[in-house]
Design a protein around this motif. Sequence first.
Motif, PDB file in Angstrom:
ATOM      1  N   SER A 110       1.090  -1.419   0.072  1.00  0.00           N
ATOM      2  CA  SER A 110       0.007  -0.110  -0.117  1.00  0.00           C
ATOM      3  C   SER A 110       0.796   1.312   0.124  1.00  0.00           C
ATOM      4  CB  SER A 110      -1.253   0.434   1.475  1.00  0.00           C
ATOM      5  OG  SER A 110       0.003  -0.292   2.133  1.00  0.00           O
ATOM      6  N   TYR A 111       1.662   1.064  -1.164  1.00  0.00           N
ATOM      7  CA  TYR A 111       2.533   2.432  -1.059  1.00  0.00           C
ATOM      8  C   TYR A 111       2.095   3.879  -1.279  1.00  0.00           C
ATOM      9  CZ  TYR A 111       5.583  -1.682  -2.461  1.00  0.00           C
ATOM     10  OH  TYR A 111       6.397  -2.991  -1.812  1.00  0.00           O
ATOM     11  N   LEU A 112       1.165   4.199  -1.750  1.00  0.00           N
ATOM     12  CA  LEU A 112       0.240   5.416  -1.970  1.00  0.00           C
ATOM     13  C   LEU A 112      -0.942   5.217  -1.293  1.00  0.00           C
ATOM     14  CD1 LEU A 112       0.863   5.659  -6.288  1.00  0.00           C
ATOM     15  CD2 LEU A 112       2.647   6.815  -5.011  1.00  0.00           C
ATOM     16  N   LEU A 113      -1.353   4.122  -1.439  1.00  0.00           N
ATOM     17  CA  LEU A 113      -2.522   4.430  -0.157  1.00  0.00           C
ATOM     18  C   LEU A 113      -2.560   5.312   0.743  1.00  0.00           C
ATOM     19  CD1 LEU A 113      -5.598   4.521  -0.549  1.00  0.00           C
ATOM     20  CD2 LEU A 113      -5.280   1.962   0.071  1.00  0.00           C
ATOM     21  N   ARG A 114      -1.460   4.374   1.842  1.00  0.00           N
ATOM     22  CA  ARG A 114      -0.874   4.937   2.834  1.00  0.00           C
ATOM     23  C   ARG A 114      -0.827   6.677   2.748  1.00  0.00           C
ATOM     24  NH1 ARG A 114       0.391   1.202   6.747  1.00  0.00           N
ATOM     25  NH2 ARG A 114       0.070  -1.418   6.163  1.00  0.00           N
ATOM     26  N   GLY A 115      -0.399   6.971   1.514  1.00  0.00           N
ATOM     27  CA  GLY A 115      -0.406   8.525   2.213  1.00  0.00           C
ATOM     28  C   GLY A 115      -1.558   9.468   1.432  1.00  0.00           C
ATOM     29  N   ASN A 116      -2.384   9.034   1.849  1.00  0.00           N
ATOM     30  CA  ASN A 116      -3.851   9.695   1.501  1.00  0.00           C
ATOM     31  C   ASN A 116      -4.095  10.320   3.317  1.00  0.00           C
ATOM     32  OD1 ASN A 116      -4.441   9.605  -0.929  1.00  0.00           O
ATOM     33  ND2 ASN A 116      -5.706   7.444  -0.937  1.00  0.00           N
ATOM     34  N   TYR A 117      -3.643  11.164   3.299  1.00  0.00           N
ATOM     35  CA  TYR A 117      -3.505  11.198   5.096  1.00  0.00           C
ATOM     36  C   TYR A 117      -4.764  12.572   5.238  1.00  0.00           C
ATOM     37  CZ  TYR A 117       1.380  10.802   5.032  1.00  0.00           C
ATOM     38  OH  TYR A 117       2.912   9.883   4.796  1.00  0.00           O
ATOM     39  N   THR A 118      -5.605  13.034   4.245  1.00  0.00           N
ATOM     40  CA  THR A 118      -7.404  14.303   4.115  1.00  0.00           C
ATOM     41  C   THR A 118      -7.664  12.976   5.331  1.00  0.00           C
ATOM     42  OG1 THR A 118      -5.647  15.750   2.967  1.00  0.00           O
ATOM     43  CG2 THR A 118      -8.257  15.959   3.909  1.00  0.00           C
ATOM     44  N   GLU A 119      -8.029  11.436   4.012  1.00  0.00           N
ATOM     45  CA  GLU A 119      -9.255  11.148   4.441  1.00  0.00           C
ATOM     46  C   GLU A 119      -8.249  10.214   5.303  1.00  0.00           C
ATOM     47  OE1 GLU A 119     -10.440   7.072   1.841  1.00  0.00           O
ATOM     48  OE2 GLU A 119      -9.485   8.318   1.230  1.00  0.00           O
ATOM     49  N   GLN A 120      -7.089   9.845   5.754  1.00  0.00           N
ATOM     50  CA  GLN A 120      -7.684   8.994   6.672  1.00  0.00           C
ATOM     51  C   GLN A 120      -7.686   9.741   8.194  1.00  0.00           C
ATOM     52  OE1 GLN A 120      -3.792   8.076   6.656  1.00  0.00           O
ATOM     53  NE2 GLN A 120      -4.068   6.690   4.589  1.00  0.00           N
ATOM     54  N   ILE A 121      -7.381  11.766   8.398  1.00  0.00           N
ATOM     55  CA  ILE A 121      -7.213  12.145   9.676  1.00  0.00           C
ATOM     56  C   ILE A 121      -8.720  12.332   9.386  1.00  0.00           C
ATOM     57  CG2 ILE A 121      -7.360  14.584  10.860  1.00  0.00           C
ATOM     58  CD1 ILE A 121      -4.576  12.126  10.778  1.00  0.00           C
ATOM     59  N   MET A 122      -9.331  13.212   8.938  1.00  0.00           N
ATOM     60  CA  MET A 122     -10.880  13.647   8.784  1.00  0.00           C
ATOM     61  C   MET A 122     -11.740  11.618   9.476  1.00  0.00           C
ATOM     62  SD  MET A 122     -11.323  16.249   7.914  1.00  0.00           S
ATOM     63  CE  MET A 122     -13.219  16.396   7.812  1.00  0.00           C
ATOM     64  N   MET A 123     -11.323  10.861   9.166  1.00  0.00           N
ATOM     65  CA  MET A 123     -12.237   9.762  10.098  1.00  0.00           C
ATOM     66  C   MET A 123     -12.355   9.760  10.854  1.00  0.00           C
ATOM     67  SD  MET A 123     -11.103   5.758   8.072  1.00  0.00           S
ATOM     68  CE  MET A 123      -9.247   5.654   9.056  1.00  0.00           C
ATOM     69  N   TYR A 124     -11.066  10.179  11.757  1.00  0.00           N
ATOM     70  CA  TYR A 124     -10.369  10.053  13.523  1.00  0.00           C
ATOM     71  C   TYR A 124     -11.803  11.742  13.333  1.00  0.00           C
ATOM     72  CZ  TYR A 124      -7.827   6.368  13.731  1.00  0.00           C
ATOM     73  OH  TYR A 124      -7.161   4.904  14.262  1.00  0.00           O
ATOM     74  N   LYS A 125     -11.347  12.789  12.677  1.00  0.00           N
ATOM     75  CA  LYS A 125     -11.677  13.615  13.715  1.00  0.00           C
ATOM     76  C   LYS A 125     -13.633  13.135  13.343  1.00  0.00           C
ATOM     77  CE  LYS A 125     -10.574  17.131  13.070  1.00  0.00           C
ATOM     78  NZ  LYS A 125     -10.052  18.566  14.384  1.00  0.00           N
ATOM     79  N   LYS A 126     -14.113  12.870  12.271  1.00  0.00           N
ATOM     80  CA  LYS A 126     -15.444  12.535  12.888  1.00  0.00           C
ATOM     81  C   LYS A 126     -15.980  11.664  13.492  1.00  0.00           C
ATOM     82  CE  LYS A 126     -16.251  13.300   7.737  1.00  0.00           C
ATOM     83  NZ  LYS A 126     -16.706  12.438   6.396  1.00  0.00           N
ATOM     84  N   LYS A 127     -14.721  10.711  13.966  1.00  0.00           N
ATOM     85  CA  LYS A 127     -15.378  10.108  15.238  1.00  0.00           C
ATOM     86  C   LYS A 127     -15.305   9.995  16.429  1.00  0.00           C
ATOM     87  CE  LYS A 127     -16.213   6.112  13.670  1.00  0.00           C
ATOM     88  NZ  LYS A 127     -17.836   5.187  14.245  1.00  0.00           N
ATOM     89  N   PHE A 128     -14.377  10.997  16.447  1.00  0.00           N
ATOM     90  CA  PHE A 128     -13.611  11.837  17.896  1.00  0.00           C
ATOM     91  C   PHE A 128     -13.843  12.918  18.250  1.00  0.00           C
ATOM     92  CE2 PHE A 128     -12.060   7.533  17.161  1.00  0.00           C
ATOM     93  CZ  PHE A 128     -12.068   6.576  18.773  1.00  0.00           C
ATOM     94  N   PRO A 129     -15.137  13.329  17.616  1.00  0.00           N
ATOM     95  CA  PRO A 129     -15.265  15.344  17.459  1.00  0.00           C
ATOM     96  C   PRO A 129     -14.915  15.728  18.755  1.00  0.00           C
ATOM     97  CG  PRO A 129     -17.548  14.281  18.350  1.00  0.00           C
ATOM     98  CD  PRO A 129     -16.733  13.555  17.718  1.00  0.00           C
ATOM     99  N   ASN A 130     -14.401  14.970  19.976  1.00  0.00           N
ATOM    100  CA  ASN A 130     -14.212  15.834  21.022  1.00  0.00           C
ATOM    101  C   ASN A 130     -12.495  16.123  21.658  1.00  0.00           C
ATOM    102  OD1 ASN A 130     -16.701  17.208  21.586  1.00  0.00           O
ATOM    103  ND2 ASN A 130     -17.217  14.524  22.983  1.00  0.00           N
ATOM    104  N   SER A 131     -11.762  14.903  20.497  1.00  0.00           N
ATOM    105  CA  SER A 131     -10.664  14.384  21.081  1.00  0.00           C
ATOM    106  C   SER A 131      -9.175  15.577  20.297  1.00  0.00           C
ATOM    107  CB  SER A 131     -10.469  12.840  19.909  1.00  0.00           C
ATOM    108  OG  SER A 131     -10.204  12.536  21.195  1.00  0.00           O
ATOM    109  N   LYS A 132      -8.707  15.696  21.439  1.00  0.00           N
ATOM    110  CA  LYS A 132      -7.454  16.951  20.522  1.00  0.00           C
ATOM    111  C   LYS A 132      -6.085  16.046  19.648  1.00  0.00           C
ATOM    112  CE  LYS A 132      -7.458  19.627  24.367  1.00  0.00           C
ATOM    113  NZ  LYS A 132      -6.690  19.994  26.127  1.00  0.00           N
TER     114      LYS A 132
END
Length: 206
Positions: free
Chosen positions: A144-166
């Motif tokens: 998954s050489y290139l796929l792991r570089g999709n940082y925006t999608e990965q971060i948004m996945m966490y931001k949506k699941k953990f809206p109260n996290s820092k």
Amino acid sequence: MKPDKLPDFFILGVQKAATSTIHAILEKDRQFSLPYKKETHFFSENYDKKLNWYLNQYNSSASSIIRGEVDPSYIFYQDAPSNIKKYIDSPKFIVVFRKPIERAYSHYLMSKSRGYENHSFNESLLLEDERLSVSNNFAYSHYSYLLRGNYTEQIMMYKKKFPNSKFLYIKYDDFINEETKVQFFNKIYNFLDLSFNEYLNVTIHK
């Protein structure tokens, strides 16, 4: 620290951004309770092993102040955020970013050194979609050489699941630069409300 305590924070990755060295440095500090072995993969690949198995992976020193895990699989596996959320409502998250193409090449070299990759880097990138279409953990982990570089999608996945996290976002380049390495760790410690000893061994491991 109680042996049944769940993590207060996660260093989500990314893969090939010095997470092994970060784990090695933090585990020398008695303020931290970390797994004996980096990357339990509990919330990604080993979720079927149940919570007791996971908690038994931890060093439970009485002097520990905070518990966490460094596991770059968690930012990549889509089930990981939901699995974490089932047990922990609002942990802190740290992400170390590395330039995607540099990360991809380092990942490629790791797969090649382990005997999993026989193609050139360019050929491997062209084959990635085909390999990942097989949908097995081996391909997902090692090709998954290139796929792991999709940082925006990965971060948004966490931001949506953990809206109260820092969240703390830091750069791999600041870790490998001798002039900014102490500042890199200061950011982590400040984010976790801990005191950083700059004389800890902060050797570089790419």
